[in-house]
Write a protein that holds these residues in place. Structure first.
Motif, PDB file in Angstrom:
ATOM      1  N   SER A 114      -0.977   4.946  -0.446  1.00 62.91           N
ATOM      2  CA  SER A 114      -2.192   5.289   0.298  1.00 62.91           C
ATOM      3  C   SER A 114      -2.220   6.755   0.735  1.00 62.91           C
TER       4      SER A 114
ATOM      5  N   SER B 281      -2.880  -3.500  -2.351  1.00 60.90           N
ATOM      6  CA  SER B 281      -3.670  -2.317  -1.995  1.00 60.90           C
ATOM      7  C   SER B 281      -5.125  -2.694  -1.766  1.00 60.90           C
TER       8      SER B 281
ATOM      9  N   GLU C 102       0.830  -1.217   0.000  1.00 58.24           N
ATOM     10  CA  GLU C 102       0.000   0.000   0.000  1.00 58.24           C
ATOM     11  C   GLU C 102       0.863   1.265   0.000  1.00 58.24           C
TER      12      GLU C 102
END
Ligand code: ADP
Ligand code: MG
Length: 238
Positions: free
Chosen positions: A188, A217, A185
């Motif tokens: 983010s 993700s 991720e």
């Protein structure tokens, strides 16, 4: 990268009959019968928060080993390897981009990028061989990712914006051409426009060396630009 016909034929990642619990006696988090990622593939693994995405990455990186089953990475079985050998394997073969980047505050930007080369002779030699020396290679990667050495000067990593820190983390993962890039991720904290630009840059760098990219993700809007999309809930029998 040194051509290696034997390894070229093997998938970069081969998981079979895996069962993993964080502690013995606890309910397993992951039960995966089979997951294969061919060398050079860019795979997007999606799943809601808490579904085991980061756990899966820890298994691929050999940070943890499963109670049952096999985790093959670049033709090596991580599940039967002693801890110290796994640590070295990870340093040599895997570039890890963490969700929170995990940059080292007391190291300079370039020192953060060259950090994996301290732990891996293979990556150190590859990085230095590519551009004369490590500093030059770190600077080249940072520039490629949109960070000019002249513009950041001697700034501390902690003074960089989130987007800049993310690029430093990506350059650190890419230095010395590890066979596999793992990204947990990493976008983010970015807005949509910067997110896609960042991933495209990552793709470009991976393309050149046929680097395998495992990108995790919960944001499925990114999935379309990857070679393959895997829903963790579809392959996890928990
Ligand atoms: P995701 O990355 O998809 O959000 P995680 O892999 O972090 O999911 O977590 C999956 C499950 O494993 C969660 O129930 C979480 O609480 C548990 N877990 C994650 N890391 C640890 C750890 N280091 N020790 C014990 N349990 C953990
Ligand atoms: Mg996670």
């Amino acid at each position: 990268m040194t051509p290696n016909k034997g390894n070229d034929l093997k998938p970069a990642i081969a998981i079979e009959n895996l069962c993993f619990a964080w502690r013995t006696g606890m309910a397993p988090v992951l039960k995966i019968e089979r997951l294969q990622v061919p060398r050079g593939e860019r795979v997007f693994i999606e799943g809601p928060s808490g579904s085991g995405k980061s756990t899966l990455l820890s298994l691929v990186a050999g940070v943890v080993v499963p109670q049952e089953g096999r985790v093959g990475v670049n033709g090596r079985q991580l599940n039967t390897m002693p801890g110290a050998a796994r640590d070295q394997f990870r340093a040599d073969q895997i570039g890890y981009i963490y969700q929170m980047f995990n940059l080292i505050p007391y190291l300079s930007i370039v020192e953060n990028v060259t950090l994996p080369c301290r732990f891996s002779k293979i990556r150190r030699e590859r990085a230095a061989g590519r551009n004369g020396d490590l500093m030059a290679e770190a600077t080249r990667l940072l520039k490629k990712l949109g960070l000019e050495a002249s513009s950041f000067g001697n700034r501390a990593v902690t003074d960089l914006s989130v987007g800049q820190q993310q690029r430093v983390a990506a350059a650190r993962a890419l230095i010395g051409t590890p066979a596999i890039i793992i990204a947990d991720e990493p976008t983010s904290a970015l807005d949509a426009q910067h997110r896609e630009a960042f991933i495209r840059l990552l793709f470009q760098e991976c393309d050149r060396e046929k680097t395998t990219l495992v990108f995790v993700s919960h944001d499925t809007s990114l999935a379309g630009i990857f070679d393959r999309r895997v829903r963790l809930t579809a392959i996890n029998a928990i």
